[in-house]
Design a protein around this motif. Structure first.
Motif, PDB file in Angstrom:
ATOM      1  N   SER A 192     119.429-121.122  68.669  1.00 15.39           N
ATOM      2  CA  SER A 192     119.254-121.985  69.826  1.00 15.39           C
ATOM      3  C   SER A 192     118.807-121.155  71.020  1.00 15.39           C
ATOM      4  O   SER A 192     118.993-119.941  71.060  1.00 15.39           O
ATOM      5  CB  SER A 192     120.566-122.707  70.156  1.00 15.39           C
ATOM      6  OG  SER A 192     121.589-121.760  70.414  1.00 15.39           O
TER       7      SER A 192
ATOM      8  N   THR B 231     121.453-126.243  76.186  1.00 14.21           N
ATOM      9  CA  THR B 231     122.239-126.036  74.974  1.00 14.21           C
ATOM     10  C   THR B 231     123.699-125.811  75.343  1.00 14.21           C
ATOM     11  O   THR B 231     124.008-125.054  76.269  1.00 14.21           O
ATOM     12  CB  THR B 231     121.696-124.832  74.188  1.00 14.21           C
ATOM     13  OG1 THR B 231     120.334-125.108  73.843  1.00 14.21           O
ATOM     14  CG2 THR B 231     122.508-124.597  72.927  1.00 14.21           C
ATOM     15  N   ASP B 232     124.592-126.472  74.613  1.00 16.84           N
ATOM     16  CA  ASP B 232     126.017-126.482  74.973  1.00 16.84           C
ATOM     17  C   ASP B 232     126.710-125.208  74.480  1.00 16.84           C
ATOM     18  O   ASP B 232     127.433-125.216  73.476  1.00 16.84           O
ATOM     19  CB  ASP B 232     126.690-127.720  74.389  1.00 16.84           C
ATOM     20  CG  ASP B 232     128.113-127.891  74.921  1.00 16.84           C
ATOM     21  OD1 ASP B 232     128.426-127.285  75.957  1.00 16.84           O
ATOM     22  OD2 ASP B 232     128.907-128.613  74.277  1.00 16.84           O
ATOM     23  N   GLU B 233     126.470-124.122  75.191  1.00 16.59           N
ATOM     24  CA  GLU B 233     127.154-122.863  74.940  1.00 16.59           C
ATOM     25  C   GLU B 233     127.689-122.333  76.266  1.00 16.59           C
ATOM     26  O   GLU B 233     127.114-122.592  77.329  1.00 16.59           O
ATOM     27  CB  GLU B 233     126.214-121.832  74.314  1.00 16.59           C
ATOM     28  CG  GLU B 233     125.739-122.212  72.919  1.00 16.59           C
ATOM     29  CD  GLU B 233     124.869-121.131  72.291  1.00 16.59           C
ATOM     30  OE1 GLU B 233     124.792-120.015  72.863  1.00 16.59           O
ATOM     31  OE2 GLU B 233     124.260-121.405  71.240  1.00 16.59           O
TER      32      GLU B 233
ATOM     33  N   ARG C  34     127.795-119.445  77.818  1.00 18.23           N
ATOM     34  CA  ARG C  34     126.979-118.616  78.713  1.00 18.23           C
ATOM     35  C   ARG C  34     125.864-119.427  79.354  1.00 18.23           C
ATOM     36  O   ARG C  34     125.456-119.159  80.496  1.00 18.23           O
ATOM     37  CB  ARG C  34     126.418-117.396  77.990  1.00 18.23           C
ATOM     38  CG  ARG C  34     125.379-117.639  76.928  1.00 18.23           C
ATOM     39  CD  ARG C  34     124.999-116.317  76.250  1.00 18.23           C
ATOM     40  NE  ARG C  34     124.673-115.286  77.217  1.00 18.23           N
ATOM     41  CZ  ARG C  34     123.435-115.058  77.673  1.00 18.23           C
ATOM     42  NH1 ARG C  34     122.435-115.797  77.223  1.00 18.23           N
ATOM     43  NH2 ARG C  34     123.204-114.099  78.545  1.00 18.23           N
ATOM     44  N   TYR C  35     125.358-120.451  78.650  1.00 23.21           N
ATOM     45  CA  TYR C  35     124.332-121.292  79.239  1.00 23.21           C
ATOM     46  C   TYR C  35     124.926-122.207  80.313  1.00 23.21           C
ATOM     47  O   TYR C  35     124.296-122.456  81.346  1.00 23.21           O
ATOM     48  CB  TYR C  35     123.641-122.119  78.158  1.00 23.21           C
ATOM     49  CG  TYR C  35     122.843-121.289  77.169  1.00 23.21           C
ATOM     50  CD1 TYR C  35     122.230-120.104  77.551  1.00 23.21           C
ATOM     51  CD2 TYR C  35     122.687-121.689  75.839  1.00 23.21           C
ATOM     52  CE1 TYR C  35     121.496-119.343  76.654  1.00 23.21           C
ATOM     53  CE2 TYR C  35     121.948-120.938  74.933  1.00 23.21           C
ATOM     54  CZ  TYR C  35     121.365-119.765  75.341  1.00 23.21           C
ATOM     55  OH  TYR C  35     120.636-119.019  74.456  1.00 23.21           O
TER      56      TYR C  35
END
Length: 365
Positions: free
Chosen positions: A44, A103-105, A107-108
């Motif tokens: 991703s 994107t569902d992370e 750090r993002y």
């Protein structure tokens, strides 16, 4: 032989409108590369209109080219299953101004909190070349020696002239977009690996960046692999041009290692303002004008590329890459960069022709 690996970032476009579409998760699942390669080949990216691929560790340029074509075809086929197209362009030719999902992370999400407008405009795609080095001390010596060549690589790789439906006047608008983050551009010189690590730690401790992954220098030491990572190139429209750049970067690293081992002369010491201006000039003009050579002089772009090939000639010979890289550089000088091809399509048939070019040629050599 020194091993290399390449990462590429792609956009997903609607073939009818040319607009980016947020189908990255669907495309990743359809490609099924994550399962087959332990999640390493297809990854991703920040925005849901992007996907990233990574080749395995390669020993030859033939391996690099084979893997890149395989990955491009796999992502391209998966994109078509969902009614969109994968394109290897470093910026989208068109945007509609609506927010795009992140994107569902963790750090993002942190990046959105830090700089929401920058994230909203981060429609940029690069090519990262990893070259193995013996250790971090050797890696720092390489960084100190290759930094003067990074503007040349940026000019050669320029593939992002368009933004919001118009020509920006820059061959690599991606370079300009990326320069707005806190830690970007050409890294400073370092005394040794301890100095490198200390500076990164201070950046994190200051709270200006959340982790060392936000050190976006155009060449840096990889945090995950025992490599030097060169990050300045735009993603390439054609896989062959990516192969050419991979070969040049590997030869630059090998040349720097040989020079440092022989201790024949100190690394080039160029003023940071000169290197910054040289990078801006390269992003602005690509290969259509002059370049600033490593000595700080302004020369015709073709002459600087000839000097580059001469500089890395022994390393290219040792790797067996001379003929292939020289032929691809000659083709680049004859046919132009990805930015040149996009502009030619724009002149022929407007944005429709640009979208057709990108969707047609991103999966060909």
């Amino acid at each position: 032989m020194t091993t290399i690996g390449v990462e590429e970032e792609y956009l997903l476009l609607d073939p009818a409108t040319g607009l980016p579409v947020p189908y990255s998760e669907k495309v990743r699942l359809a490609a099924d590369l994550a399962r087959l390669a332990g999640g390493e080949e297809l990854q991703s990216e920040l925005l849901q209109v992007q996907v990233e691929v990574a080749t395995p560790v390669c020993g030859t340029l033939e391996e690099v080219g084979g893997h890149l074509l395989r990955l491009r075809h796999a992502v391209g086929a998966a994109a078509e299953e969902h009614g969109c197209r994968m394109v290897a362009a470093a910026t989208p030719p068109l945007r509609d101004g609506r927010p795009v999902g992140v994107t569902d992370e963790a750090r993002y999400r942190a990046m959105v909190a830090q700089a929401p407008q920058l994230v909203a405009e981060q429609f940029v795609n690069g090519m990262h070349v990893h070259v193995a080095v013996p250790d971090r001390e050797a890696g720092v010596r390489v960084l100190n020696r290759i930094r003067v060549w990074l503007p040349v690589l940026t000019a050669m790789s320029a593939n992002s002239p368009l933004w919001d439906g118009h020509d920006t006047g820059f061959a690599s608008w991606r370079t300009v977009i990326f320069s707005r983050w806190p830690v970007t551009g050409i890294a400073p010189s370092f005394r040794d690996a301890a100095d490198y690590d200390r500076r990164l730690q201070r950046l994190v401790e200051s709270g200006l960046i959340s982790d060392t992954g936000q050190v976006y220098w155009q060449a840096r030491l990889s945090e995950r692999y025992p490599t030097v990572e060169v990050r300045c190139p735009d993603v390439q429209l054609h896989a062959d041009d990516a192969v050419m750049l991979a070969g040049i970067v590997r030869a630059l690293v090998a040349t720097a290692l040989a020079e440092a081992t022989a201790d024949q002369e100190p690394p080039p010491d160029r003023a940071p303002e000169l290197l910054q201006a040289a990078m801006w000039h390269a992003a602005r003009h690509g290969l259509d004008d002059t370049l600033i050579d490593p000595a700080g002089g302004r020369r015709r772009a073709g002459d600087v590329l000839c000097r580059l090939l001469g500089h890395i000639a022994p390393a290219l010979d040792a790797a067996g890459d001379t003929r292939q890289v020289a032929a691809l550089v000659h083709r680049l000088l004859q046919e132009g960069t990805g930015a040149d091809r996009q502009r030619a399509a724009l002149d022929r048939g407007g944005m429709r022709a640009v979208v057709d070019l990108l969707t047609r040629e991103s999966t060909v050599p």
